[in-house]
Motif scaffolding. Structure first.
Motif, PDB file in Angstrom:
ATOM      1  N   MET A   1      16.212  -3.110   9.186  1.00 20.73           N
ATOM      2  CA  MET A   1      16.233  -2.626   7.799  1.00 20.73           C
ATOM      3  C   MET A   1      15.016  -3.104   7.035  1.00 20.73           C
ATOM      4  O   MET A   1      14.497  -2.413   6.193  1.00 20.73           O
ATOM      5  CB  MET A   1      17.522  -3.126   7.136  1.00 20.73           C
ATOM      6  CG  MET A   1      17.857  -2.402   5.861  1.00 20.73           C
ATOM      7  SD  MET A   1      18.216  -0.691   6.205  1.00 20.73           S
ATOM      8  CE  MET A   1      18.482  -0.123   4.603  1.00 20.73           C
ATOM      9  N   SER A   2      14.559  -4.307   7.409  1.00 17.68           N
ATOM     10  CA  SER A   2      13.410  -4.835   6.679  1.00 17.68           C
ATOM     11  C   SER A   2      12.146  -4.056   7.024  1.00 17.68           C
ATOM     12  O   SER A   2      11.266  -3.878   6.183  1.00 17.68           O
ATOM     13  CB  SER A   2      13.238  -6.341   6.951  1.00 17.68           C
ATOM     14  OG  SER A   2      12.411  -6.567   8.067  1.00 17.68           O
TER      15      SER A   2
ATOM     16  N   TRP B   1       8.086  -0.231   5.320  1.00 22.22           N
ATOM     17  CA  TRP B   1       7.424   1.063   5.504  1.00 22.22           C
ATOM     18  C   TRP B   1       7.524   1.882   4.223  1.00 22.22           C
ATOM     19  O   TRP B   1       6.539   2.470   3.764  1.00 22.22           O
ATOM     20  CB  TRP B   1       8.076   1.810   6.672  1.00 22.22           C
ATOM     21  CG  TRP B   1       7.377   3.120   6.953  1.00 22.22           C
ATOM     22  CD1 TRP B   1       6.303   3.305   7.730  1.00 22.22           C
ATOM     23  CD2 TRP B   1       7.731   4.399   6.416  1.00 22.22           C
ATOM     24  NE1 TRP B   1       5.923   4.614   7.745  1.00 22.22           N
ATOM     25  CE2 TRP B   1       6.794   5.327   6.926  1.00 22.22           C
ATOM     26  CE3 TRP B   1       8.741   4.855   5.556  1.00 22.22           C
ATOM     27  CZ2 TRP B   1       6.833   6.687   6.626  1.00 22.22           C
ATOM     28  CZ3 TRP B   1       8.764   6.214   5.265  1.00 22.22           C
ATOM     29  CH2 TRP B   1       7.824   7.114   5.780  1.00 22.22           C
ATOM     30  N   VAL B   2       8.725   1.914   3.638  1.00 20.19           N
ATOM     31  CA  VAL B   2       8.940   2.652   2.388  1.00 20.19           C
ATOM     32  C   VAL B   2       8.068   2.055   1.287  1.00 20.19           C
ATOM     33  O   VAL B   2       7.443   2.771   0.504  1.00 20.19           O
ATOM     34  CB  VAL B   2      10.432   2.664   1.982  1.00 20.19           C
ATOM     35  CG1 VAL B   2      10.603   3.158   0.546  1.00 20.19           C
ATOM     36  CG2 VAL B   2      11.241   3.512   2.935  1.00 20.19           C
TER      37      VAL B   2
ATOM     38  N   SER C   1       3.429   2.480  -2.163  1.00 19.21           N
ATOM     39  CA  SER C   1       2.189   1.970  -2.766  1.00 19.21           C
ATOM     40  C   SER C   1       1.014   2.895  -2.429  1.00 19.21           C
ATOM     41  O   SER C   1       0.127   3.130  -3.253  1.00 19.21           O
ATOM     42  CB  SER C   1       1.911   0.528  -2.321  1.00 19.21           C
ATOM     43  OG  SER C   1       1.383   0.506  -1.018  1.00 19.21           O
ATOM     44  N   TRP C   2       1.016   3.458  -1.199  1.00 18.44           N
ATOM     45  CA  TRP C   2      -0.046   4.406  -0.826  1.00 18.44           C
ATOM     46  C   TRP C   2       0.010   5.641  -1.724  1.00 18.44           C
ATOM     47  O   TRP C   2      -1.005   6.114  -2.227  1.00 18.44           O
ATOM     48  CB  TRP C   2       0.112   4.798   0.642  1.00 18.44           C
ATOM     49  CG  TRP C   2      -0.920   5.802   1.078  1.00 18.44           C
ATOM     50  CD1 TRP C   2      -2.171   5.554   1.498  1.00 18.44           C
ATOM     51  CD2 TRP C   2      -0.760   7.220   1.095  1.00 18.44           C
ATOM     52  NE1 TRP C   2      -2.839   6.716   1.792  1.00 18.44           N
ATOM     53  CE2 TRP C   2      -1.977   7.765   1.552  1.00 18.44           C
ATOM     54  CE3 TRP C   2       0.301   8.084   0.786  1.00 18.44           C
ATOM     55  CZ2 TRP C   2      -2.178   9.133   1.700  1.00 18.44           C
ATOM     56  CZ3 TRP C   2       0.094   9.443   0.942  1.00 18.44           C
ATOM     57  CH2 TRP C   2      -1.128   9.963   1.386  1.00 18.44           C
ATOM     58  N   VAL C   3       1.231   6.176  -1.914  1.00 18.64           N
ATOM     59  CA  VAL C   3       1.402   7.347  -2.786  1.00 18.64           C
ATOM     60  C   VAL C   3       0.964   7.002  -4.204  1.00 18.64           C
ATOM     61  O   VAL C   3       0.309   7.796  -4.886  1.00 18.64           O
ATOM     62  CB  VAL C   3       2.866   7.848  -2.753  1.00 18.64           C
ATOM     63  CG1 VAL C   3       3.129   8.843  -3.878  1.00 18.64           C
ATOM     64  CG2 VAL C   3       3.183   8.498  -1.412  1.00 18.64           C
ATOM     65  N   SER C   4       1.280   5.796  -4.650  1.00 21.59           N
ATOM     66  CA  SER C   4       0.906   5.358  -5.997  1.00 21.59           C
ATOM     67  C   SER C   4      -0.618   5.313  -6.139  1.00 21.59           C
ATOM     68  O   SER C   4      -1.187   5.817  -7.123  1.00 21.59           O
ATOM     69  CB  SER C   4       1.516   3.987  -6.274  1.00 21.59           C
ATOM     70  OG  SER C   4       1.050   3.494  -7.503  1.00 21.59           O
ATOM     71  N   ARG C   5      -1.287   4.671  -5.115  1.00 21.70           N
ATOM     72  CA  ARG C   5      -2.759   4.609  -5.145  1.00 21.70           C
ATOM     73  C   ARG C   5      -3.374   6.003  -5.107  1.00 21.70           C
ATOM     74  O   ARG C   5      -4.313   6.321  -5.820  1.00 21.70           O
ATOM     75  CB  ARG C   5      -3.270   3.764  -3.967  1.00 21.70           C
ATOM     76  CG  ARG C   5      -3.166   2.276  -4.199  1.00 21.70           C
ATOM     77  CD  ARG C   5      -4.028   1.493  -3.202  1.00 21.70           C
ATOM     78  NE  ARG C   5      -3.749   1.841  -1.811  1.00 21.70           N
ATOM     79  CZ  ARG C   5      -2.825   1.261  -1.042  1.00 21.70           C
ATOM     80  NH1 ARG C   5      -2.051   0.305  -1.530  1.00 21.70           N
ATOM     81  NH2 ARG C   5      -2.661   1.632   0.213  1.00 21.70           N
ATOM     82  N   TRP C   6      -2.804   6.865  -4.249  1.00 21.38           N
ATOM     83  CA  TRP C   6      -3.308   8.231  -4.120  1.00 21.38           C
ATOM     84  C   TRP C   6      -3.146   8.979  -5.442  1.00 21.38           C
ATOM     85  O   TRP C   6      -4.042   9.700  -5.873  1.00 21.38           O
ATOM     86  CB  TRP C   6      -2.547   8.925  -2.996  1.00 21.38           C
ATOM     87  CG  TRP C   6      -3.078  10.311  -2.702  1.00 21.38           C
ATOM     88  CD1 TRP C   6      -4.139  10.622  -1.926  1.00 21.38           C
ATOM     89  CD2 TRP C   6      -2.549  11.536  -3.202  1.00 21.38           C
ATOM     90  NE1 TRP C   6      -4.319  11.980  -1.903  1.00 21.38           N
ATOM     91  CE2 TRP C   6      -3.355  12.568  -2.684  1.00 21.38           C
ATOM     92  CE3 TRP C   6      -1.462  11.857  -4.037  1.00 21.38           C
ATOM     93  CZ2 TRP C   6      -3.121  13.902  -2.963  1.00 21.38           C
ATOM     94  CZ3 TRP C   6      -1.243  13.188  -4.304  1.00 21.38           C
ATOM     95  CH2 TRP C   6      -2.056  14.198  -3.780  1.00 21.38           C
TER      96      TRP C   6
END
Length: 115
Positions: free
Chosen positions: A1-2, A7-8, A13-18
């Motif tokens: 689960m961790s 991964w989520v 954070s990748w989506v946020s930076r993008w």
């Protein structure tokens, strides 16, 4: 689960930076579009102004051309008239001299005959 959570979290954070990057690009493009729009408006005004100025210069040039042509015609007319008057004056001068000579010649001959 961790691992799933990590991964989520990474994906988020990748989506946020993008999203931030896309937002910056969008702002940059928006500013650039506004600049181009301002420049286009300025170019349009300048073109309109130049068009009016060109029409004005063209109209003024036509007026000057017509005026020059009119003055040229008047000058030609005056020149012809001056030449005619000059010829007439020369002719009148010659005729006057001729009449004067004839008159003096006749008066001499009359005075000879009357003596």
């Amino acid at each position: 689960m961790s691992r799933w959570t990590r991964w989520v979290s990474n994906y988020t954070s990748w989506v946020s930076r993008w999203t931030i990057r896309v937002g910056r690009r969008t702002n940059c493009m928006s500013r650039w579009t506004r600049r181009v729009s301002r420049w286009t408006r300025w170019a349009s005004r300048w073109t309109s102004c130049m068009s009016r100025w060109t029409r004005y210069v063209s109209s003024y040039t036509r007026w000057v051309s017509r005026w020059t042509s009119w003055v040229g015609r008047r000058t030609n007319c005056m020149s012809r008239w001056t030449r005619r008057v000059s010829r007439w004056t020369r002719w009148a001068s010659r005729w006057t001299k001729y009449v004067s000579r004839c008159t003096s010649c006749r008066s001499r001959s009359v005075s000879r005959w009357t003596r």
